[in-house]
Design an enzyme around this catalytic site. Structure first.
Site, PDB file in Angstrom:
ATOM      1  N   CYS A  98       7.496  -1.949  -3.846  1.00  0.00           N
ATOM      2  CA  CYS A  98       8.529  -2.978  -3.627  1.00  0.00           C
ATOM      3  C   CYS A  98       8.736  -3.745  -4.946  1.00  0.00           C
ATOM      4  O   CYS A  98       7.767  -4.125  -5.599  1.00  0.00           O
ATOM      5  CB  CYS A  98       8.112  -3.926  -2.508  1.00  0.00           C
ATOM      6  SG  CYS A  98       7.726  -3.053  -0.976  1.00  0.00           S
ATOM      7  N   CYS A 132       1.427 -15.119  -1.131  1.00  0.00           N
ATOM      8  CA  CYS A 132       1.872 -13.768  -0.796  1.00  0.00           C
ATOM      9  C   CYS A 132       2.467 -13.105  -2.023  1.00  0.00           C
ATOM     10  O   CYS A 132       3.208 -13.719  -2.771  1.00  0.00           O
ATOM     11  CB  CYS A 132       2.990 -13.805   0.240  1.00  0.00           C
ATOM     12  SG  CYS A 132       2.563 -14.646   1.712  1.00  0.00           S
ATOM     13  N   CYS A 179      -1.234  -0.810  -4.275  1.00  0.00           N
ATOM     14  CA  CYS A 179      -0.328  -0.356  -3.216  1.00  0.00           C
ATOM     15  C   CYS A 179       0.658   0.611  -3.836  1.00  0.00           C
ATOM     16  O   CYS A 179       1.074   0.440  -4.977  1.00  0.00           O
ATOM     17  CB  CYS A 179       0.422  -1.549  -2.616  1.00  0.00           C
ATOM     18  SG  CYS A 179       1.588  -1.082  -1.320  1.00  0.00           S
ATOM     19  N   GLU A 191      -8.653  -8.594  -3.538  1.00  0.00           N
ATOM     20  CA  GLU A 191      -8.683 -10.031  -3.279  1.00  0.00           C
ATOM     21  C   GLU A 191      -8.612 -10.347  -1.795  1.00  0.00           C
ATOM     22  O   GLU A 191      -8.034  -9.596  -1.015  1.00  0.00           O
ATOM     23  CB  GLU A 191      -7.497 -10.692  -3.985  1.00  0.00           C
ATOM     24  CG  GLU A 191      -7.724 -10.755  -5.466  1.00  0.00           C
ATOM     25  CD  GLU A 191      -6.563 -11.362  -6.228  1.00  0.00           C
ATOM     26  OE1 GLU A 191      -6.835 -12.163  -7.125  1.00  0.00           O
ATOM     27  OE2 GLU A 191      -5.411 -11.040  -5.932  1.00  0.00           O
ATOM     28  N   CYS A 220      -6.813 -13.846   4.922  1.00  0.00           N
ATOM     29  CA  CYS A 220      -5.840 -12.853   4.470  1.00  0.00           C
ATOM     30  C   CYS A 220      -6.617 -11.748   3.762  1.00  0.00           C
ATOM     31  O   CYS A 220      -7.268 -12.007   2.753  1.00  0.00           O
ATOM     32  CB  CYS A 220      -4.866 -13.555   3.530  1.00  0.00           C
ATOM     33  SG  CYS A 220      -3.691 -12.449   2.767  1.00  0.00           S
ATOM     34  N   CYS A 227       7.108  -7.409  -5.708  1.00  0.00           N
ATOM     35  CA  CYS A 227       5.717  -7.661  -5.320  1.00  0.00           C
ATOM     36  C   CYS A 227       4.745  -7.295  -6.437  1.00  0.00           C
ATOM     37  O   CYS A 227       4.808  -6.194  -6.996  1.00  0.00           O
ATOM     38  CB  CYS A 227       5.399  -6.834  -4.070  1.00  0.00           C
ATOM     39  SG  CYS A 227       3.661  -6.868  -3.615  1.00  0.00           S
TER      40      CYS A 227
HETATM   41  N1  SAH Z   1       2.066  -4.314   2.424  1.00  0.00           N
HETATM   42  C1  SAH Z   1       2.179  -5.157   3.524  1.00  0.00           C
HETATM   43  C2  SAH Z   1       1.112  -6.204   3.498  1.00  0.00           C
HETATM   44  C3  SAH Z   1       1.137  -7.103   2.272  1.00  0.00           C
HETATM   45  S1  SAH Z   1       1.625  -8.589   2.842  1.00  0.00           S
HETATM   46  C4  SAH Z   1       3.557  -5.738   3.621  1.00  0.00           C
HETATM   47  O1  SAH Z   1       4.320  -5.593   2.687  1.00  0.00           O
HETATM   48  O2  SAH Z   1       3.878  -6.287   4.658  1.00  0.00           O
HETATM   49  C5  SAH Z   1       2.237  -9.407   1.546  1.00  0.00           C
HETATM   50  C6  SAH Z   1       3.465 -10.183   1.987  1.00  0.00           C
HETATM   51  O3  SAH Z   1       3.943 -10.875   0.853  1.00  0.00           O
HETATM   52  C7  SAH Z   1       4.574  -9.268   2.440  1.00  0.00           C
HETATM   53  O4  SAH Z   1       5.343  -9.847   3.449  1.00  0.00           O
HETATM   54  C8  SAH Z   1       5.372  -9.141   1.182  1.00  0.00           C
HETATM   55  O5  SAH Z   1       6.646  -8.694   1.422  1.00  0.00           O
HETATM   56  C9  SAH Z   1       5.297 -10.550   0.651  1.00  0.00           C
HETATM   57  N2  SAH Z   1       5.580 -10.636  -0.779  1.00  0.00           N
HETATM   58  C10 SAH Z   1       5.513  -9.642  -1.685  1.00  0.00           C
HETATM   59  N3  SAH Z   1       5.849 -10.102  -2.902  1.00  0.00           N
HETATM   60  C11 SAH Z   1       6.119 -11.409  -2.757  1.00  0.00           C
HETATM   61  C12 SAH Z   1       6.498 -12.429  -3.660  1.00  0.00           C
HETATM   62  N4  SAH Z   1       6.668 -12.186  -4.957  1.00  0.00           N
HETATM   63  N5  SAH Z   1       6.693 -13.670  -3.168  1.00  0.00           N
HETATM   64  C13 SAH Z   1       6.496 -13.932  -1.847  1.00  0.00           C
HETATM   65  N6  SAH Z   1       6.127 -13.010  -0.952  1.00  0.00           N
HETATM   66  C14 SAH Z   1       5.940 -11.762  -1.401  1.00  0.00           C
HETATM   67 FE1  SF4 Z   2       2.962  -2.937  -1.014  1.00  0.00          FE
HETATM   68 FE2  SF4 Z   2       3.728  -5.282  -1.901  1.00  0.00          FE
HETATM   69 FE3  SF4 Z   2       5.496  -3.688  -0.737  1.00  0.00          FE
HETATM   70 FE4  SF4 Z   2       3.575  -4.846   0.734  1.00  0.00          FE
HETATM   71  S1  SF4 Z   2       5.219  -5.872  -0.353  1.00  0.00           S
HETATM   72  S2  SF4 Z   2       4.235  -2.713   0.794  1.00  0.00           S
HETATM   73  S3  SF4 Z   2       1.894  -4.880  -0.750  1.00  0.00           S
HETATM   74  S4  SF4 Z   2       4.417  -3.265  -2.646  1.00  0.00           S
END
Ligand code: SAH
Ligand code: SF4
Length: 387
Positions: A132, A353, A128, A108, A121, A135
């Protein structure tokens, strides 16, 4: 799960799939190709600039090259962009595109027009592997890395759409905040960033390209040397035990080690380093958490984006209450740390995000883990069928 729920199997065109994508070549690779074909070296710069500066995506339009060279380019390369599987437009004007790579993977991108800039974006991986807990992309696991051409194709597609909408300019800012951990796909991301900032290509300034990472320290250090674009760190808590539970990467690169690398990172002066902080009720949103955060960012030019967590099917975590967020924010701003509360754009189209999981329209309320399992199964069936 019945087979009728399985995703349709995408079969790449046999005549297209084996060809090298033209968008994956760096200038040096075009030079090598020209030498191999006995063409003058300056043709390499011309081809590269047609693609990434003028955004003409078919050799037929490369008017300063000979007809024979244009034919050769058409025959030897794949000039197709990823397909647009679906396209959703949010009430807030952001647009989310579900793209299909030529081997059938879904990723996406989100285009976000603002008054004075347009931010794209982009995704760097299909899924990934960082795991986390909060996410949605993380729940998919990693299918594969995107190539540099597949990363850059997202800009080409976004610019094409902006033109269609009548915008005078294309994408002005790029954030690697789509699917994937960009620093886990270092080489392709670096090559893509170089093309983004190359005046002979997209020509953006390094301050307009932001790589967001969960904290892969060795790659942060490499980026510092190779191309210090803007850096965003997905921090989410400044407590080691909590962070290791939420973000497995912290078990390898703890907060101390991360901080050391950040102190040495030559971030664009005006901006410093941005920290992303998802606000989760009862998890990381009390004043003690804020205190630890202030201690962590001490000595850095830092901005903290407070992001009330976006919900998705299958997670229990809830957004912090508004007064909690306000108190947390006040604690930071009272100590001169800018801390805007960011409600992600495009939430009505699951474009916020952490909401990116390459879902089709009818899959938005599906649990991402279940969806990932189904996709893996479909792809296994596909490869068994073709072997
Ligand atoms: N993997 C990288 C890039 C992805 S960015 C990273 O983690 O930085 C996606 C952003 O959205 C990151 O800052 C991540 O921490 C945030 N994010 C992930 N899950 C989310 C959620 N459920 N609600 C809001 N932000 C979230
Ligand atoms: Fe991967 Fe989501 Fe963690 Fe970013 S926040 S590193 S996209 S699992």
């Amino acid at each position: 799960m019945s087979d009728s729920n399985a995703l349709p199997i995408y079969k790449p065109e046999p005549s297209i799939a084996p060809l090298q994508s033209a968008f994956d070549f760096a200038l040096s690779e075009w030079k090598r190709w020209c030498a191999e074909k006995g063409l003058p070296t300056f043709n390499a710069g011309q081809i590269y600039s047609w693609i990434f500066e003028k955004e003409v995506l078919s050799p037929d339009g490369f008017t300063n090259l000979s007809q024979a060279t244009r034919t050769l380019l058409s025959e030897e390369f794949d000039w197709s962009l990823p397909g647009i599987e679906s396209h959703l437009i949010s009430k807030d004007t952001s647009e989310k595109f579900l793209l299909k790579t030529r081997d059938g993977n879904l990723v996406e991108m989100v285009v976000m027009p603002y008054e004075n800039r347009t931010t794209l974006c982009i995704s760097s991986q299909v899924g990934c592997r960082m795991g986390c807990t909060f996410c949605q992309t993380g729940k998919l696991g990693l299918m594969r890395n995107l190539s540099s051409g597949e990363i850059l194709a997202q800009i080409l597609l976004a610019n094409r759409r902006l033109k269609e909408l009548g915008h005078a300019r294309g994408v002005t800012n790029i954030v690697f905040m789509g699917m994937g951990e960009p620093l886990d796909n270092y080489e392709a991301v670096l090559q893509a960033c170089k093309t983004m900032v190359d005046p002979k290509a997209f020509g953006l300034s390094t301050a307009r390209v932001t790589v967001s990472t969960s904290g892969l320290v060795p790659e942060i250090r490499r980026l510092a040397k190779d191309l210090p674009v803007r850096l965003a760190i997905s921090l989410h808590t400044a407590d080691d035990a909590k962070r290791s539970a939420m973000m497995p990467v912290n078990r390898t690169y703890s907060l101390d080690v991360l901080k050391e690398a950040l102190l040495e990172y030559p971030a664009p002066k005006r901006y410093g380093i941005t920290f992303e902080y998802v606000m989760i009720e009862g998890e990381n949103d009390n004043i003690l958490d804020a205190k630890k955060l202030v201690r962590f960012v001490h000595g850095l030019k830092a901005k903290v984006n407070l992001i009330p967590i976006n919900h998705f099917p299958g997670i229990e975590m809830r957004r912090s209450e508004a007064d909690r967020i306000q108190a947390f924010q006040k604690y930071l701003t009272d100590r001169s740390i800018p801390a805007p509360v960011r409600y992600s754009k495009g939430q009505d189209i699951s474009g916020g995000c952490g909401q990116l999981a390459a879902k089709r329209k009818d899959e938005l309320d599906r649990d991402p883990r279940e969806l990932a399992r189904e996709r893996r199964r479909a792809r296994r069936t596909e490869s068994n069928a073709s072997s």
